[in-house]
Design an enzyme around this catalytic site. Sequence first.
Site, PDB file in Angstrom:
ATOM      1  N   LYS A   1       0.848  -1.203   0.000  1.00  0.00           N
ATOM      2  CA  LYS A   1       0.000   0.000   0.000  1.00  0.00           C
ATOM      3  C   LYS A   1       0.880   1.248   0.000  1.00  0.00           C
ATOM      4  O   LYS A   1       1.905   1.286   0.705  1.00  0.00           O
ATOM      5  CB  LYS A   1      -0.905  -0.025   1.239  1.00  0.00           C
ATOM      6  CG  LYS A   1      -1.961   1.079   1.283  1.00  0.00           C
ATOM      7  CD  LYS A   1      -2.848   0.940   2.522  1.00  0.00           C
ATOM      8  CE  LYS A   1      -3.957   1.979   2.572  1.00  0.00           C
ATOM      9  NZ  LYS A   1      -4.829   1.833   3.761  1.00  0.00           N
TER      10      LYS A   1
ATOM     11  N   SER B   1      -9.771   1.903   2.733  1.00  0.00           N
ATOM     12  CA  SER B   1      -8.901   2.667   1.870  1.00  0.00           C
ATOM     13  C   SER B   1      -7.876   1.833   1.103  1.00  0.00           C
ATOM     14  O   SER B   1      -7.349   2.303   0.087  1.00  0.00           O
ATOM     15  CB  SER B   1      -8.149   3.719   2.691  1.00  0.00           C
ATOM     16  OG  SER B   1      -7.323   3.109   3.658  1.00  0.00           O
TER      17      SER B   1
ATOM     18  N   SER C   1     -10.018  -0.436   6.900  1.00  0.00           N
ATOM     19  CA  SER C   1      -9.401  -0.296   5.570  1.00  0.00           C
ATOM     20  C   SER C   1      -8.713  -1.528   5.019  1.00  0.00           C
ATOM     21  O   SER C   1      -8.333  -1.536   3.848  1.00  0.00           O
ATOM     22  CB  SER C   1      -8.398   0.847   5.573  1.00  0.00           C
ATOM     23  OG  SER C   1      -9.079   2.046   5.374  1.00  0.00           O
TER      24      SER C   1
HETATM   25  N1  GLN Z   1     -13.159   4.261   6.113  1.00  0.00           N
HETATM   26  C1  GLN Z   1     -12.583   4.694   7.369  1.00  0.00           C
HETATM   27  C2  GLN Z   1     -12.183   6.134   7.263  1.00  0.00           C
HETATM   28  O1  GLN Z   1     -12.447   6.729   6.267  1.00  0.00           O
HETATM   29  C3  GLN Z   1     -11.439   3.829   7.740  1.00  0.00           C
HETATM   30  C4  GLN Z   1     -10.237   4.093   6.943  1.00  0.00           C
HETATM   31  C5  GLN Z   1      -9.087   3.259   7.358  1.00  0.00           C
HETATM   32  O2  GLN Z   1      -9.230   2.230   8.013  1.00  0.00           O
HETATM   33  N2  GLN Z   1      -7.909   3.751   7.044  1.00  0.00           N
HETATM   34  O3  GLN Z   1     -11.613   6.698   8.128  1.00  0.00           O
END
Ligand code: GLN
Length: 485
Positions: A79, A154, A178
């Site tokens: 990532k 994400s 994410s």
């Molecule tokens: N979707 C969540 C957010 O927007 C979690 C994102 C993540 O785990 N990095 O914060």
Amino acid sequence: MELWKKSIKELKELIEKKEVKPSEVMESFAQRTRDVEGNIKSYVTDLTDQAVERAKQLDEKISNLSEIPELFGIPIAIKDNISTKDIRTTCSSKILENYVPPFDATVIKKLKNKEYLITGKTNLDEFAMGSSTENSAFFVTKNPWDTDRVPGGSSGGSAAAVSAGLVPAALGSDTGGSIRQPAAFCGVIGLKPTYGRVSRYGLVAFASSLDQIGTFTRTVEDTAILLNIISGKDPKDSTSADVEVPDFTQFLDKDIKGIKIGIPEEFFVEGLDPQIKELVMDSAKLLEKEGAELVSISMPTTKYAIEAYYIIAPSEASSNLARYDGVRYGFRASDYRDLEEMYSRTRDEGFGAEVKRRIMLGTYSLSSGYYDAYYLKAQKVRTLIYQDFMKAFEQVDLILTPTTPDVAFRIGEKADDPLQMYLSDIFTVSVNMAGVPGMSIPCGFKNGLPVGMQLIGKPFDEGTIIQVADRFTKLKDFSKHFPEF
Ligand code: GLN
């Protein structure tokens, strides 16, 4: 032989027995990447060609080795918020578009010690803020099962890469879901380890008390192999935990008799798609047939997790992102009159809308006069959520829930509605709030789209998750099930 369909474990064996060369393995994944990456767009920085070259060097090297390193010639995608020395690390943000770290994250060092092959840096929602990869400043990654749909986020690029067969595994990060949510949307296995299990050194910080690096794989066995490698106390990360790292492969191929699995009523309520509910409950019953014991439990404060998360995560983000001021890293606006304006223009031009929204929310929650009402209150809720989990774990060994309330949504469907987007993490965020480990495992399909179930474990007990997940995938194995293009 289609090598790109094989797991890390299978590839390792073939390489160790010298039945295939690292270059043959890598070439197979490279060909698959040439065939499908144009449709998926999982990579911000595609390093496939370099990996092919590197694999050829490994072919030469292997004859001189008395012992073959554990990931010798195994392709893995990373990532793009995990720092890689001399390789651009953008966080899918304009502000870091040309940033090249002078150091490796600890997890990268560990993978390098085992001679893995990096295939590229994968797309994400800018600074890992989002649930669809639509917040990337560069482009949207597509769901390999239906390219009109999001891969989740994400870590959408990492999930899509494993799902499409570009790599057998990838690393991601999980702050509120994410890893698990995109794993569910793309039909692969995603593990968020216990907070502190894996060093965060070199992971670009979003919300430091919630962030954790974890894995995407096609088999539970591969999760165990990777977790063995990336886990452990790191002097460079004071929040990494000094707890013993067991050999996680010891939890494979075991029966699950007598393991108590909690089914929390709060996770099976309105908003959950009925077909997903059925698939997840059928999976629970399958585990029951194998000797596990299902126990109904209640976790009443988890229903406040999203609200508390969207105070705590933005608060920490507003502080972490203060460092992007145009002085130290990456992008600087070109047109400004004085220092103050240089800061503000750099941040205005460099950050996308969602990141700005979070910085404003977080700054507001932390400001004097509002701190007690928002930030402090949210922290208190966080403690209650943690206590809910600990109380549940007095009764059960594991908790089973759906990973997401529905399958992957269409690109654009929730892009203009942040609140709807935030709700896609409704079943995952409480796990980060409590700091416990969670895994998403494919458990079926709804209208041709993958569905995931989530197994949540006690702190540092990834072992039991692996044990039960492994048993489950022996009965329902989706690891050789690839999307068609
Ligand atoms: N979707 C969540 C957010 O927007 C979690 C994102 C993540 O785990 N990095 O914060």
